[in-house]
Scaffold this motif. Structure first.
Motif, PDB file in Angstrom:
ATOM      1  N   LEU A 296       4.950   8.545  31.743  1.00 43.42           N
ATOM      2  CA  LEU A 296       4.485   7.286  32.138  1.00 43.42           C
ATOM      3  C   LEU A 296       5.680   7.135  34.007  1.00 43.42           C
ATOM      4  N   ALA A 297       4.664   6.878  34.247  1.00 36.35           N
ATOM      5  CA  ALA A 297       5.213   6.332  35.562  1.00 36.35           C
ATOM      6  C   ALA A 297       4.438   5.976  36.727  1.00 36.35           C
ATOM      7  N   GLY A 298       5.542   4.767  37.377  1.00 34.90           N
ATOM      8  CA  GLY A 298       4.125   3.293  37.953  1.00 34.90           C
ATOM      9  C   GLY A 298       3.747   2.709  37.692  1.00 34.90           C
ATOM     10  N   ASP A 299       2.838   2.743  38.342  1.00 34.91           N
ATOM     11  CA  ASP A 299       2.088   1.716  37.246  1.00 34.91           C
ATOM     12  C   ASP A 299       1.983   1.908  35.855  1.00 34.91           C
ATOM     13  N   GLU A 300       1.617   3.116  35.850  1.00 33.36           N
ATOM     14  CA  GLU A 300       1.703   3.194  33.641  1.00 33.36           C
ATOM     15  C   GLU A 300       2.727   2.514  33.056  1.00 33.36           C
ATOM     16  N   LEU A 301       3.925   2.626  34.023  1.00 35.64           N
ATOM     17  CA  LEU A 301       5.198   2.325  32.796  1.00 35.64           C
ATOM     18  C   LEU A 301       5.457   0.536  33.670  1.00 35.64           C
ATOM     19  N   LYS A 302       5.217   0.392  34.528  1.00 34.76           N
ATOM     20  CA  LYS A 302       4.903  -1.897  34.422  1.00 34.76           C
ATOM     21  C   LYS A 302       4.245  -1.932  33.801  1.00 34.76           C
ATOM     22  N   ALA A 303       2.855  -1.261  33.018  1.00 32.83           N
ATOM     23  CA  ALA A 303       1.887  -2.108  32.399  1.00 32.83           C
ATOM     24  C   ALA A 303       2.807  -1.593  31.164  1.00 32.83           C
ATOM     25  N   ARG A 304       2.970  -0.795  30.361  1.00 37.14           N
ATOM     26  CA  ARG A 304       4.135  -0.219  28.849  1.00 37.14           C
ATOM     27  C   ARG A 304       5.040  -1.927  29.122  1.00 37.14           C
ATOM     28  N   VAL A 305       6.001  -1.597  30.215  1.00 36.26           N
ATOM     29  CA  VAL A 305       6.767  -2.586  30.311  1.00 36.26           C
ATOM     30  C   VAL A 305       6.459  -4.546  29.848  1.00 36.26           C
ATOM     31  N   ASP A 306       5.740  -4.092  30.344  1.00 37.11           N
ATOM     32  CA  ASP A 306       4.619  -5.959  30.231  1.00 37.11           C
ATOM     33  C   ASP A 306       4.532  -5.733  28.744  1.00 37.11           C
ATOM     34  N   GLU A 307       3.747  -4.661  28.311  1.00 35.18           N
ATOM     35  CA  GLU A 307       3.302  -4.999  27.198  1.00 35.18           C
ATOM     36  C   GLU A 307       4.216  -4.994  25.954  1.00 35.18           C
ATOM     37  N   ASN A 308       5.559  -4.728  25.889  1.00 32.94           N
ATOM     38  CA  ASN A 308       6.505  -4.651  25.454  1.00 32.94           C
ATOM     39  C   ASN A 308       7.550  -6.046  25.550  1.00 32.94           C
ATOM     40  N   MET A 309       7.975  -6.270  26.638  1.00 36.34           N
ATOM     41  CA  MET A 309       7.955  -7.341  27.116  1.00 36.34           C
ATOM     42  C   MET A 309       7.716  -8.787  25.738  1.00 36.34           C
ATOM     43  N   ALA A 310       6.356  -8.734  26.160  1.00 36.83           N
ATOM     44  CA  ALA A 310       5.785  -9.713  25.021  1.00 36.83           C
ATOM     45  C   ALA A 310       5.857  -9.769  23.558  1.00 36.83           C
ATOM     46  N   THR A 311       5.522  -8.242  23.569  1.00 41.89           N
ATOM     47  CA  THR A 311       6.393  -8.267  21.620  1.00 41.89           C
ATOM     48  C   THR A 311       7.510  -8.418  21.587  1.00 41.89           C
ATOM     49  N   LEU A 312       8.979  -8.166  22.811  1.00 43.13           N
ATOM     50  CA  LEU A 312       9.616  -8.541  22.005  1.00 43.13           C
ATOM     51  C   LEU A 312      10.024 -10.367  22.109  1.00 43.13           C
ATOM     52  N   ARG A 313       9.102 -11.020  23.085  1.00 41.23           N
ATOM     53  CA  ARG A 313       9.567 -11.494  22.764  1.00 41.23           C
ATOM     54  C   ARG A 313       9.088 -12.672  21.539  1.00 41.23           C
ATOM     55  N   GLU A 314       8.089 -12.210  21.216  1.00 38.32           N
ATOM     56  CA  GLU A 314       7.537 -12.885  20.283  1.00 38.32           C
ATOM     57  C   GLU A 314       8.662 -12.658  18.567  1.00 38.32           C
ATOM     58  N   ILE A 315       9.149 -11.100  18.696  1.00 41.28           N
ATOM     59  CA  ILE A 315       9.591 -10.900  17.672  1.00 41.28           C
ATOM     60  C   ILE A 315      11.254 -11.348  17.614  1.00 41.28           C
ATOM     61  N   ALA A 316      11.959 -11.743  18.495  1.00 41.64           N
ATOM     62  CA  ALA A 316      12.876 -12.242  18.830  1.00 41.64           C
ATOM     63  C   ALA A 316      12.571 -13.655  18.463  1.00 41.64           C
ATOM     64  N   THR A 317      11.966 -13.930  18.687  1.00 39.70           N
ATOM     65  CA  THR A 317      11.295 -15.584  18.415  1.00 39.70           C
ATOM     66  C   THR A 317      11.715 -15.915  16.839  1.00 39.70           C
ATOM     67  N   GLU A 318      10.841 -14.518  16.377  1.00 36.08           N
ATOM     68  CA  GLU A 318      10.312 -14.737  14.992  1.00 36.08           C
ATOM     69  C   GLU A 318      12.403 -14.709  14.173  1.00 36.08           C
ATOM     70  N   ALA A 319      13.361 -14.286  15.303  1.00 35.09           N
ATOM     71  CA  ALA A 319      13.959 -13.995  14.972  1.00 35.09           C
ATOM     72  C   ALA A 319      15.532 -15.076  14.666  1.00 35.09           C
ATOM     73  N   GLY A 320      15.222 -16.003  15.532  1.00 34.68           N
ATOM     74  CA  GLY A 320      15.509 -16.971  15.984  1.00 34.68           C
ATOM     75  C   GLY A 320      16.876 -16.478  17.098  1.00 34.68           C
ATOM     76  N   LEU A 321      16.709 -15.700  17.966  1.00 36.19           N
ATOM     77  CA  LEU A 321      17.046 -15.173  18.924  1.00 36.19           C
ATOM     78  C   LEU A 321      16.431 -16.387  19.958  1.00 36.19           C
ATOM     79  N   ILE A 322      15.653 -16.124  20.197  1.00 34.99           N
ATOM     80  CA  ILE A 322      14.876 -17.448  21.152  1.00 34.99           C
ATOM     81  C   ILE A 322      15.177 -18.701  20.828  1.00 34.99           C
ATOM     82  N   GLN A 323      15.603 -19.400  21.266  1.00 35.54           N
ATOM     83  CA  GLN A 323      15.074 -21.182  20.988  1.00 35.54           C
ATOM     84  C   GLN A 323      13.924 -21.573  21.659  1.00 35.54           C
ATOM     85  N   GLN A 324      13.002 -22.542  21.351  1.00 34.83           N
ATOM     86  CA  GLN A 324      11.527 -22.775  21.443  1.00 34.83           C
ATOM     87  C   GLN A 324      12.014 -24.280  22.255  1.00 34.83           C
TER      88      GLN A 324
END
Length: 324
Positions: A296-324
């Motif tokens: 993946l390069a350029g815009d394709e990678l940016k889209a994948r990063v954005d998608e992964n960030m949303a997922t990781l924030r969800e997992i990290a919140t469930e694990a208590g690594l991010i305080q609401q």
């Protein structure tokens, strides 16, 4: 007459395109691995160094910049090297997790330019060759009985992706990840040295890091955290899933640049990666480094990063690594 006019128009268009290429200032390509030599970031940079060897008319330098599991480099490229056209920095899914949990300070995923990928890597459970553990089942039994009885180490602090791999293993046994003995190192190279030196008993690293160690025979990979068995040198390593443990961790490896890099320079790099992806030589480099193709390069990678960030924030919140 019409043909001459069309030819003239084409020549004019080509001439107008030349300044864009000429303005690209990639003259001294450099890949920064934000850790000590020997770990996953090192592997990532070596893919670029070899896979793009002919892209810029000269060799690519690899520089090591340890500190904060990528935090020092991320901050540097958001402060003093924001517009450096020559430098790319290695990142992984772990880097994205660190961004999600605020370990890179106030900077987020929108503060750099996501460039291209080196491939996909997978988590691995690794012990010394002479370890008492010859199967993942043996290790999981002991972890389940007493997580504090085994010293686990990796290249990241509590909440990092390497910690998450160990935590997932302990959680799978029914025990609490908070009860395990975990030692944090500044990169995979340091963790491997600690494993070989006997300071830790289990290393939850990446299978790609093992490519250069397979023939040495000084370490044993008990499991790879992929959905299916890998090919090539890793074909004989069983997955955690096939051994009865539903644990998976996929690592995206790639590169970013400073946010202030010009479009011309950024696109020069993007085009270089896209051209490399189309060659069998780049695929071979990925295989040699224990990576699977993820191009993946350029815009394709940016889209994948954005998608992964949303997922990781969800997992990290469930694990208590991010305080609401």
């Amino acid at each position: 007459m019409t043909l001459n006019r069309m030819t003239g128009a084409a020549l004019l268009a080509a001439t107008l395109a030349l300044p864009t290429l000429a303005s690209a200032e990639v003259t001294s390509p450099e890949c920064i691995a934000p850790a000590q030599p020997g770990g996953g970031f090192d592997v990532t940079c070596r893919v670029a160094q070899t896979g793009l060897a002919d892209a810029f008319g000269g060799p690519m330098q690899v520089t090591f910049m340890p500190g904060g599991i990528g935090a020092v480099a991320y901050n540097l490229f958001n402060t003093t090297r924001t517009d450096d056209p020559n430098a790319i920095v290695a990142f992984s899914t772990g880097s994205l997790l660190n961004i999600a949990t605020g370990k890179y300070g106030d900077f987020d995923e929108n503060d750099v330019r996501w460039l291209g990928t080196a491939g996909a890597d997978f988590g691995a459970v690794i012990v010394k060759a002479d370890s008492e553990y010859t199967s993942l089942e043996q290790l999981m039994t002991d972890l389940g009985n007493d997580p504090s009885s085994i010293v686990v180490g990796a290249g990241g602090s509590v909440g990092s992706q390497d910690w998450m791999k160990a935590a997932l293993l302990v959680r799978e046994t029914g025990a609490s990840p908070m009860d395990m003995r975990y030692v944090a190192f500044d990169g995979g190279g340091d963790a491997i040295a600690a494993l070989l030196g006997g300071s830790i008993e289990v290393y939850t690293g990446d299978v790609g890091e093992m490519a250069s160690h397979m023939e040495a025979g000084d370490m044993r990979v008990l499991a790879v955290m992929s959905d299916e068995r890998l090919d090539g040198a890793f074909a004989e390593i069983p997955t955690a899933k096939e051994q009865g443990f539903d644990v998976e961790w996929t690592i995206m490896r790639g590169f970013y640049m400073g946010k202030g890099v010009s479009d011309a320079d950024y696109n020069t790099w993007v085009d270089a990666f896209k051209a490399a992806y189309a060659t069998p030589e780049f695929e071979q480099v990925q295989a040699d480094k224990g990576l699977l193709p993820l191009n993946l390069a350029g815009d394709e990678l940016k889209a994948r990063v954005d998608e992964n960030m949303a997922t990781l924030r969800e997992i990290a919140t469930e694990a208590g690594l991010i305080q609401q």
